[in-house]
Design a protein around this motif. Structure first.
Motif, short mmCIF file in Angstrom:
data_model
loop_
_atom_site.label_atom_id
_atom_site.label_comp_id
_atom_site.label_asym_id
_atom_site.label_seq_id
_atom_site.Cartn_x
_atom_site.Cartn_y
_atom_site.Cartn_z
N ALA A 1 -6.86 7.33 -4.05
CA ALA A 1 -6.00 7.71 -3.51
C ALA A 1 -6.07 7.60 -2.17
O ALA A 1 -5.39 6.72 -1.06
CB ALA A 1 -5.36 9.11 -3.33
N SER A 2 -7.34 7.71 -1.35
CA SER A 2 -7.91 7.02 0.18
C SER A 2 -7.71 5.94 0.40
O SER A 2 -7.69 5.21 1.38
CB SER A 2 -9.04 7.85 0.39
N PHE A 3 -8.42 5.56 -0.04
CA PHE A 3 -8.53 3.87 -0.78
C PHE A 3 -7.22 2.96 -1.05
O PHE A 3 -7.26 2.19 0.51
CB PHE A 3 -8.82 3.00 -1.53
N ILE B 1 4.02 7.71 1.26
CA ILE B 1 3.69 6.96 2.65
C ILE B 1 4.58 7.92 3.70
O ILE B 1 4.82 8.27 4.74
CB ILE B 1 2.67 6.16 2.38
N ASN B 2 6.38 6.72 2.80
CA ASN B 2 6.92 6.93 4.23
C ASN B 2 7.04 8.46 4.53
O ASN B 2 7.66 9.16 5.82
CB ASN B 2 8.16 6.45 3.36
N PHE C 1 -2.25 0.76 2.82
CA PHE C 1 -0.82 0.11 3.26
C PHE C 1 -0.56 0.78 4.49
O PHE C 1 -0.07 0.18 5.06
CB PHE C 1 -0.39 1.61 2.44
N CYS C 2 -1.61 1.48 4.59
CA CYS C 2 -1.25 1.84 6.27
C CYS C 2 -2.73 1.48 7.07
O CYS C 2 -3.72 1.85 6.48
CB CYS C 2 -1.54 3.46 6.52
N LEU C 3 -2.73 0.80 8.06
CA LEU C 3 -3.41 1.08 9.62
C LEU C 3 -3.49 2.28 10.45
O LEU C 3 -2.41 2.99 10.47
CB LEU C 3 -3.26 -0.06 10.57
N ASN C 4 -5.01 2.61 11.11
CA ASN C 4 -5.44 3.00 12.01
C ASN C 4 -5.03 4.59 11.58
O ASN C 4 -4.09 5.31 12.75
CB ASN C 4 -5.20 2.95 13.42
N SER D 1 1.13 -2.23 6.91
CA SER D 1 0.82 -3.23 6.47
C SER D 1 0.88 -4.21 6.07
O SER D 1 2.35 -3.21 5.57
CB SER D 1 -0.46 -2.83 5.75
N ARG D 2 0.83 -4.84 5.68
CA ARG D 2 2.06 -6.34 5.21
C ARG D 2 2.41 -5.85 3.93
O ARG D 2 3.59 -5.82 3.02
CB ARG D 2 1.83 -7.18 5.58
N TRP D 3 1.43 -5.41 3.11
CA TRP D 3 1.91 -5.41 1.28
C TRP D 3 2.99 -3.66 1.32
O TRP D 3 3.50 -3.49 -0.01
CB TRP D 3 0.04 -4.68 1.04
N ILE D 4 2.72 -3.30 1.81
CA ILE D 4 4.06 -1.85 1.68
C ILE D 4 4.92 -2.44 1.81
O ILE D 4 5.62 -3.55 2.75
CB ILE D 4 3.74 -0.95 2.41
#
Length: 108
Positions: A31-33, A95-96, A38-41, A105-108
């Motif tokens: 999940a952390s990976f 996540i949202n 999915f998210c930056l920083n 990231s561009r993947w979500i």
């Protein structure tokens, strides 16, 4: 590899009961990976990051253990129930929900 939450957080703060303690490290690491992809920083000490990681870990656990599909049979009658959303959509929703202002990231 980074793990955004530990079992104590999962048990006491998130109040999770689904993932057994002996399996938790596997699911939280995955999940952390996924969160990192999915998210930056992300801030590892942010409680919302930990909550999101726990929810994604549970989604992964349910997926691996076929918990999104269930059925029941009584005599000749049977019923099946399916999760209305895909696991990836459930992860995006988590996540949202917990990280609405995170840079995605561009993947979500």
């Amino acid at each position: 590899m980074r793990r955004y939450a530990d079992y104590v957080f999962y048990d006491k703060e998130y109040e999770g009961t689904l993932i057994p303690s002996e399996s938790f490290n596997h699911y939280i690491q995955k999940a952390s990976f996924e969160l990192d992809s999915f998210c930056l920083n992300l801030n590892p000490s942010d409680e919302n990051v930990k909550f999101a990681a726990c929810e994604i870990a549970e989604i992964n656990y349910k997926t691996d253990n076929n918990m999104f599909v269930s059925s029941e049979s009584v005599g000749r009658m049977s019923k099946s129930y399916y999760q209305s959303q895909s696991a990836s959509q459930l992860k995006k929703n988590a996540i949202n929900k917990y990280l609405p202002s995170a840079v995605k990231s561009r993947w979500i």
